[in-house]
Design an enzyme around this catalytic site. Structure first.
Site, PDB file in Angstrom:
ATOM      1  N   ASN A 419     -17.924  -4.900  38.464  1.00 48.44           N
ATOM      2  CA  ASN A 419     -18.528  -4.723  39.736  1.00 48.44           C
ATOM      3  C   ASN A 419     -19.195  -6.141  40.152  1.00 48.44           C
ATOM      4  OD1 ASN A 419     -18.083  -1.912  40.566  1.00 48.44           O
ATOM      5  ND2 ASN A 419     -19.037  -1.763  38.430  1.00 48.44           N
ATOM      6  N   ASP A 481     -13.369  -1.060  45.794  1.00 52.07           N
ATOM      7  CA  ASP A 481     -14.039  -0.080  45.154  1.00 52.07           C
ATOM      8  C   ASP A 481     -14.340   0.770  46.479  1.00 52.07           C
ATOM      9  OD1 ASP A 481     -15.128   1.403  43.206  1.00 52.07           O
ATOM     10  OD2 ASP A 481     -16.795  -0.060  42.722  1.00 52.07           O
ATOM     11  N   GLU A 538     -11.038   8.013  41.209  1.00 48.17           N
ATOM     12  CA  GLU A 538     -12.446   7.914  40.699  1.00 48.17           C
ATOM     13  C   GLU A 538     -12.898   9.269  40.404  1.00 48.17           C
ATOM     14  OE1 GLU A 538     -15.199   4.387  41.248  1.00 48.17           O
ATOM     15  OE2 GLU A 538     -14.541   4.794  43.402  1.00 48.17           O
TER      16      GLU A 538
HETATM   17  P1  C2E Z   1     -18.990   2.453  40.917  1.00 45.73           P
HETATM   18  O1  C2E Z   1     -18.631   1.198  40.851  1.00 45.73           O
HETATM   19  O2  C2E Z   1     -18.446   3.392  42.130  1.00 45.73           O
HETATM   20  O3  C2E Z   1     -19.026   3.127  39.317  1.00 45.73           O
HETATM   21  C1  C2E Z   1     -18.360   4.426  39.440  1.00 45.73           C
HETATM   22  C2  C2E Z   1     -19.731   5.304  38.981  1.00 45.73           C
HETATM   23  O4  C2E Z   1     -19.198   6.638  38.804  1.00 45.73           O
HETATM   24  C3  C2E Z   1     -20.445   4.910  37.692  1.00 45.73           C
HETATM   25  O5  C2E Z   1     -21.705   5.300  38.026  1.00 45.73           O
HETATM   26  C4  C2E Z   1     -19.666   6.091  36.844  1.00 45.73           C
HETATM   27  O6  C2E Z   1     -20.589   6.048  35.807  1.00 45.73           O
HETATM   28  C5  C2E Z   1     -19.654   7.292  37.723  1.00 45.73           C
HETATM   29  N1  C2E Z   1     -18.675   8.222  37.242  1.00 45.73           N
HETATM   30  C6  C2E Z   1     -17.573   7.834  36.419  1.00 45.73           C
HETATM   31  N2  C2E Z   1     -16.716   8.996  36.377  1.00 45.73           N
HETATM   32  C7  C2E Z   1     -17.302  10.089  36.914  1.00 45.73           C
HETATM   33  C8  C2E Z   1     -17.255  11.407  37.019  1.00 45.73           C
HETATM   34  O7  C2E Z   1     -16.159  12.009  36.664  1.00 45.73           O
HETATM   35  N3  C2E Z   1     -18.135  11.968  37.889  1.00 45.73           N
HETATM   36  C9  C2E Z   1     -19.359  11.300  38.409  1.00 45.73           C
HETATM   37  N4  C2E Z   1     -19.980  12.248  39.184  1.00 45.73           N
HETATM   38  N5  C2E Z   1     -19.579  10.211  38.149  1.00 45.73           N
HETATM   39  C10 C2E Z   1     -18.471   9.509  37.581  1.00 45.73           C
HETATM   40  P2  C2E Z   1     -22.996   4.465  37.440  1.00 45.73           P
HETATM   41  O8  C2E Z   1     -22.843   3.672  36.289  1.00 45.73           O
HETATM   42  O9  C2E Z   1     -24.244   5.014  37.617  1.00 45.73           O
HETATM   43  O10 C2E Z   1     -22.937   3.370  38.626  1.00 45.73           O
HETATM   44  C11 C2E Z   1     -23.154   3.452  40.009  1.00 45.73           C
HETATM   45  C12 C2E Z   1     -23.055   2.441  40.831  1.00 45.73           C
HETATM   46  O11 C2E Z   1     -23.751   1.193  40.539  1.00 45.73           O
HETATM   47  C13 C2E Z   1     -21.400   1.774  40.760  1.00 45.73           C
HETATM   48  O12 C2E Z   1     -20.507   2.656  41.290  1.00 45.73           O
HETATM   49  C14 C2E Z   1     -21.569   0.367  41.084  1.00 45.73           C
HETATM   50  O13 C2E Z   1     -21.606   0.508  42.706  1.00 45.73           O
HETATM   51  C15 C2E Z   1     -22.990   0.160  40.754  1.00 45.73           C
HETATM   52  N6  C2E Z   1     -22.786  -0.884  39.568  1.00 45.73           N
HETATM   53  C16 C2E Z   1     -22.962  -0.576  38.123  1.00 45.73           C
HETATM   54  N7  C2E Z   1     -22.815  -1.270  37.467  1.00 45.73           N
HETATM   55  C17 C2E Z   1     -22.740  -2.567  38.285  1.00 45.73           C
HETATM   56  C18 C2E Z   1     -22.912  -4.066  38.004  1.00 45.73           C
HETATM   57  O14 C2E Z   1     -22.747  -4.365  36.766  1.00 45.73           O
HETATM   58  N8  C2E Z   1     -22.871  -4.851  39.099  1.00 45.73           N
HETATM   59  C19 C2E Z   1     -22.883  -4.081  40.383  1.00 45.73           C
HETATM   60  N9  C2E Z   1     -23.034  -5.100  41.399  1.00 45.73           N
HETATM   61  N10 C2E Z   1     -22.839  -2.854  40.705  1.00 45.73           N
HETATM   62  C20 C2E Z   1     -22.821  -2.144  39.554  1.00 45.73           C
HETATM   63 CA    CA Z   2     -16.784   0.048  40.698  1.00 45.22          CA
HETATM   64 CA    CA Z   3     -16.370   3.482  42.851  1.00 45.37          CA
END
Ligand code: C2E
Ligand code: CA
Ligand code: CA
Length: 583
Positions: A419, A481, A538
């Site tokens: 990301n 995304d 997703e």
């Molecule tokens: P995102 O890029 O849309 O990442 C997908 C999120 O959905 C991730 O949450 C993931 O754990 C979660 N997810 C995956 N499968 C499912 C599912 O079946 N059900 C539900 N309810 N959730 C699911 P996470 O890891 O908490 O990350 C949240 C957001 O934080 C990400 O959304 C992204 O926007 C941001 N993020 C995470 N890592 C990074 C990074 O390294 N850099 C940046 N800039 N943003 C990040």
């Molecule tokens: Ca993502």
């Molecule tokens: Ca996403």
């Protein structure tokens, strides 16, 4: 001799107890053309006459009954001060001491009796001329003085006004609020942010934006008549009101204002839509001061536009302190090695095999525990810390992908997605930084994919577009995304090198139960096809969702039903011994 024409309508008062002397002078002056002559024989009438109309010149006899010229001279000088007309003393005595006394009392000149006509006229004309130019200078000076005073007042007024709206500016608002806080009644302060102004400025330019802001300022002024309204910044207003029973509750007034202003406005040929966010604070402590109350009101601004006005209270203060603590801890997260990445597999819907992973950031704080990205990513984006975090993610993910490449885990169409935030996309050397890292770690660019959000792109579409174009040319894939949640216009997709659309979880959630969601997902997938993009569904939590996504034509899926995000070693094991995902 010739007198100056313009002096002829000077008002000359002749004071002599001898009527013949008065007569002689009047005839002489009349013959010369002087038109306003006033003869007085009783010196006691001089002061009342001067009060009626102050002459331009007084010819004053020194020796008179009842009141001597000497005393009268002193009285006139004392009464009229600087405005006292010049006085020429008429005297038969030309001895030094009489002259000296008269001069000391303020006489301007002397005319000796009996009169020498030429001399009389010359002396009168000289004195009138010099008095005239003196009066002119005085009146010019006072005109100038009042002009300067007017300008100064105008400048002072402007220094306290915001030019676009004409409302009190920051300085004035603070001063007036400070004043209001002196009174015992509580003061409510509102911070009003007009959203969408930046977009309007970008799309339509500043003249239109300024017209709109001026219009909003006028309407707010009309609706907030019991309050003091000022302009705080470009699209920010501050208003405050003392709490009394005479007014309806402030918060109700603000709610009504928000409703009234959340609409479109006609500016020239354009119809421009705005919405407001309003934060409110209330004085109540002795230590309250204007700027702090305004800051509290600004801190109370709701996060999302359109939400009702929010009050700054203890809970909010606590939450902000918490955020502050988190923020400080975030600054040392990288150097303290508190970050790690988890990898969530992406599964090909047709073949049921792993075709990639998304790297997701995790923060493990020794005291605060596990902090989810939704709590710290926005914070880091707001403060710029995201650049440090982003660099760490790039370095770590690329080195991990390279390790998998060496271990032969990356094969065929495998991609590791990471990301990238708006702030990173605004870096002019992002493409070079990523290319450099791929070279250092010897990662083939086709294994790397960057996930960017629509809002991240929109921040600076030209700059972001440039960087993505360079990266795409070097073989890196680009994914959009959370697709479908952001902008409704897809025009930007035509100009960007986009390879993948990630359909937001919001569409996948209801796909099994809700035909509307299913239709939306179907449309998004069809649209992606149109743009020759791959699609990823997703947040798949049920096999039914996976089945439907496949049916609708999505290429890949990702979600808890397949696998949660996991450490690199677990992901590698999963790739070597893939489970049977049948749906
Ligand atoms: P995102 O890029 O849309 O990442 C997908 C999120 O959905 C991730 O949450 C993931 O754990 C979660 N997810 C995956 N499968 C499912 C599912 O079946 N059900 C539900 N309810 N959730 C699911 P996470 O890891 O908490 O990350 C949240 C957001 O934080 C990400 O959304 C992204 O926007 C941001 N993020 C995470 N890592 C990074 C990074 O390294 N850099 C940046 N800039 N943003 C990040
Ligand atoms: Ca993502
Ligand atoms: Ca996403």
């Amino acid at each position: 001799m010739k007198s100056n024409e313009h002096l002829l309508d000077s008002h000359i008062m002749i004071v002599d107890d001898n009527p013949i002397n008065v007569e002689v002078l009047q005839v002489l002056l009349q013959a010369q053309g002087y038109a306003q002559l006033q003869g007085i024989c009783d010196p006691r009438q001089v002061e009342p006459a001067c009060k009626l109309q102050l002459p331009d010149l007084v010819l004053l006899d020194i020796q008179m009954p009842h009141l001597s010229g000497q005393v009268l001279l002193q009285r006139l000088r004392a009464h009229w001060g600087d405005r006292c007309p010049p006085i020429i003393v008429l005297t038969a005595h030309i001895d030094e001491s009489t002259r000296h006394q008269a001069l000391a009392a303020g006489a301007r000149d002397f005319i000796s009796k009996p009169f020498n006509h030429q001399e009389v006229l010359q002396r009168i004309s000289n004195i009138l001329a010099s008095h005239h130019s003196y009066k002119q200078r005085v009146s010019e000076a006072s005109a100038l003085e009042s002009l300067v005073a007017q300008r100064t007042a105008e400048i002072q007024r402007q220094a306290l006004r915001e030019p676009v709206t004409g409302l009190p500016n920051r300085r004035a608002v603070i001063a007036e609020l400070e004043q209001a806080l002196v009174a015992p009644a509580a003061v409510n302060v509102a911070f009003i942010a007009v959203d969408a102004i930046d977009d309007i400025a970008r799309l339509h330019g500043y003249p239109v934006t300024e017209q709109l802001i001026a219009l909003l300022g006028r309407i707010m002024g009309q609706r907030l008549q019991n309050a003091t309204l000022g302009c705080w910044g470009n699209a920010e207003f501050v208003c405050f009101q003392r709490e009394t029973h005479a007014f309806p509750p402030f918060i109700e007034t603000l709610q009504a204002l928000q409703q009234a202003l959340s609409r479109t406005f006609q500016v020239g040929d354009l119809r421009l839509g705005v919405t407001l966010r309003i934060g409110v604070s209330r004085s109540g402590h002795d230590s309250d001061y204007a700027e702090q109350l305004i800051r509290f009101a600004a801190l109370a601004l709701p996060e999302r536009t359109g939400e009702p006005p929010r009050l700054f209270d203890e809970d909010l203060e606590h939450a902000l302190q918490q955020r502050d603590r988190l923020h400080r801890a975030l600054r040392s997260a990288v150097s303290n090695q508190e970050l790690h990445l988890l990898y969530q597999p992406k599964i090909c819907l047709r073949e049921g095999r792993i075709v990639g992973a998304e790297a997701l950031l995790r923060w493990e704080h020794p005291e605060l525990g596990t902090i989810p990205p939704r709590d710290f990513i926005p914070l880091a984006e707001g403060s710029g810390e995201i650049l440090t975090l982003g660099r760490w993610v790039l370095e770590t993910a690329i080195s991990q992908a390279a390790a998998w490449q060496r271990a032969d885990l990356c094969q065929g169409d495998f991609t590791l997605a990471l990301n990238v935030s708006a702030r990173q996309l605004a870096l002019p050397d992002l493409a070079d930084e990523i290319t450099g890292l791929m070279q250092i770690h010897r990662l083939e660019s086709r294994f790397l994919e960057l996930e960017v959000t629509e809002s991240g792109l929109m921040d600076d579409i030209v700059q972001a577009g440039n960087q993505l174009q360079i990266l795409a040319q070097r073989g890196v894939s680009i994914a959009i995304d959370d697709f479908g949640t952001g902008y409704s216009s897809l025009a930007y997709l035509k100009n960007l090198p986009v390879h993948t659309l990630k359909i937001d979880r919001a569409f996948v959630d209801g796909i099994a139960q809700n035909s509307q969601d299913r239709n939306l997902a179907k449309t998004v997938i069809a649209m992606a096809r149109n743009f020759h993009c791959r699609t990823v569904g997703e947040g798949v939590e049920h096999p039914e969702q996976a089945r439907l996504l496949k049916e609708l034509g999505a290429d890949t899926a990702q979600g808890y039903w397949f696998a949660h995000p996991m450490p690199a070693e677990d992901f590698a094991r999963l790739c070597r011994e893939p489970p049977d995902w049948s749906f």
